[in-house]
Write a protein that holds these residues in place. Structure first.
Motif, PDB file in Angstrom:
ATOM      1  N   TYR A   2       0.837  -1.201   0.000  1.00  0.00           N
ATOM      2  CA  TYR A   2       0.000   0.000   0.000  1.00  0.00           C
ATOM      3  C   TYR A   2       0.873   1.253   0.000  1.00  0.00           C
ATOM      4  N   ASP A   3       1.899   1.277   0.839  1.00  0.00           N
ATOM      5  CA  ASP A   3       2.801   2.432   0.901  1.00  0.00           C
ATOM      6  C   ASP A   3       3.563   2.606  -0.410  1.00  0.00           C
ATOM      7  N   GLU A   9       7.559   9.173  -5.619  1.00  0.00           N
ATOM      8  CA  GLU A   9       9.004   9.215  -5.878  1.00  0.00           C
ATOM      9  C   GLU A   9       9.540   7.801  -6.094  1.00  0.00           C
ATOM     10  N   TYR A  10       9.126   6.873  -5.285  1.00  0.00           N
ATOM     11  CA  TYR A  10       9.583   5.493  -5.424  1.00  0.00           C
ATOM     12  C   TYR A  10       9.013   4.851  -6.689  1.00  0.00           C
ATOM     13  N   ARG A  11       7.843   5.300  -7.113  1.00  0.00           N
ATOM     14  CA  ARG A  11       7.240   4.741  -8.323  1.00  0.00           C
ATOM     15  C   ARG A  11       8.160   4.915  -9.527  1.00  0.00           C
ATOM     16  N   LYS A  12       8.902   6.017  -9.570  1.00  0.00           N
ATOM     17  CA  LYS A  12       9.817   6.283 -10.674  1.00  0.00           C
ATOM     18  C   LYS A  12      10.927   5.241 -10.745  1.00  0.00           C
ATOM     19  N   TRP A  55      -8.662   6.381  -1.328  1.00  0.00           N
ATOM     20  CA  TRP A  55      -8.150   5.154  -0.713  1.00  0.00           C
ATOM     21  C   TRP A  55      -8.784   4.945   0.642  1.00  0.00           C
ATOM     22  N   LEU A  56      -8.813   3.683   1.053  1.00  0.00           N
ATOM     23  CA  LEU A  56      -9.420   3.337   2.326  1.00  0.00           C
ATOM     24  C   LEU A  56      -8.683   2.160   2.946  1.00  0.00           C
ATOM     25  N   PRO A  57      -7.959   2.393   4.045  1.00  0.00           N
ATOM     26  CA  PRO A  57      -7.382   1.275   4.787  1.00  0.00           C
ATOM     27  C   PRO A  57      -8.484   0.624   5.628  1.00  0.00           C
ATOM     28  N   ILE A  64      -7.557   1.186  -3.181  1.00  0.00           N
ATOM     29  CA  ILE A  64      -7.161   2.434  -3.836  1.00  0.00           C
ATOM     30  C   ILE A  64      -7.888   2.457  -5.175  1.00  0.00           C
ATOM     31  N   MET A  65      -8.691   3.477  -5.413  1.00  0.00           N
ATOM     32  CA  MET A  65      -9.460   3.575  -6.661  1.00  0.00           C
ATOM     33  C   MET A  65      -9.280   4.970  -7.251  1.00  0.00           C
TER      34      MET A  65
END
Length: 129
Positions: A2-3, A9-12, A55-57, A64-65
Motif C-alpha cells: 500500500y505504501d 518518488e519510489y514509483r519512478k 483510498w481506504l485502509p 485504492i481507486m
C-alpha cells in the motif's frame, strides 16, 4: 505494498513505463488529484491522465481507486494523448504478517485511433508491469 503504491518518488524506480507523475492537490485525508504519464510501445504516442484517487485502509486490507477528472491548470498536452481512467484501482488483501494478495482493475480508454486488438494485446503486458 500500500505504501509503495502511494509513494510517487519510489514509483519512478519500480515503474519502468512512468514518464512523469506528481500530486496536483489533496482534497480530503483519503483523496487527491494527480497526474501520471506513461510510455507506450512504438509507434504509439505516449499517454497521460489526470485522476481523482481515493483510498481506504480497512485493517489489513486496502482499497485504492481512481477515475479521470479534468483540471484547468493541466489541459491535454500536445506531445501526449490524454487517456481516460473509467475506473482503475487496487485491492490489497493481507494474508499474513508479511504477505498479501493484490487485485488490479483497469478500465481505461487509451483514446486515439487504436484498433481494439492493439488495446487488448498491450494491456496483457503493460498492466502487469
Amino acid at each position: 505494498l500500500y505504501d509503495v503504491l502511494h509513494d510517487i518518488e519510489y514509483r519512478k524506480k519500480w515503474d519502468t513505463n512512468v514518464i512523469e507523475t506528481f500530486d496536483i492537490g489533496r482534497l480530503t485525508v483519503n483523496s487527491d488529484v494527480g497526474y501520471y504519464a506513461w510510455r507506450c510501445p512504438k509507434p504509439l504516442k505516449n499517454r497521460d491522465v489526470i485522476t481523482l484517487r481515493s483510498w481506504l485502509p480497512m485493517g489489513s486490507d486496502y482499497i485504492i481507486m481512481n477515475y479521470s477528472v479534468k483540471h484547468p491548470k493541466y489541459p491535454p498536452r500536445k506531445d501526449m494523448v490524454r487517456a481516460v481512467s473509467i475506473q482503475t484501482g487496487y485491492l490489497i488483501e493481507g494474508t499474513g504478517a508479511k504477505s498479501c494478495t493484490i487485485t488490479y482493475l483497469a478500465q481505461v480508454d487509451p483514446k486515439g485511433s487504436l484498433p481494439k486488438w492493439v488495446v487488448n494485446k498491450s494491456s496483457q503486458f503493460l498492466a502487469p508491469k
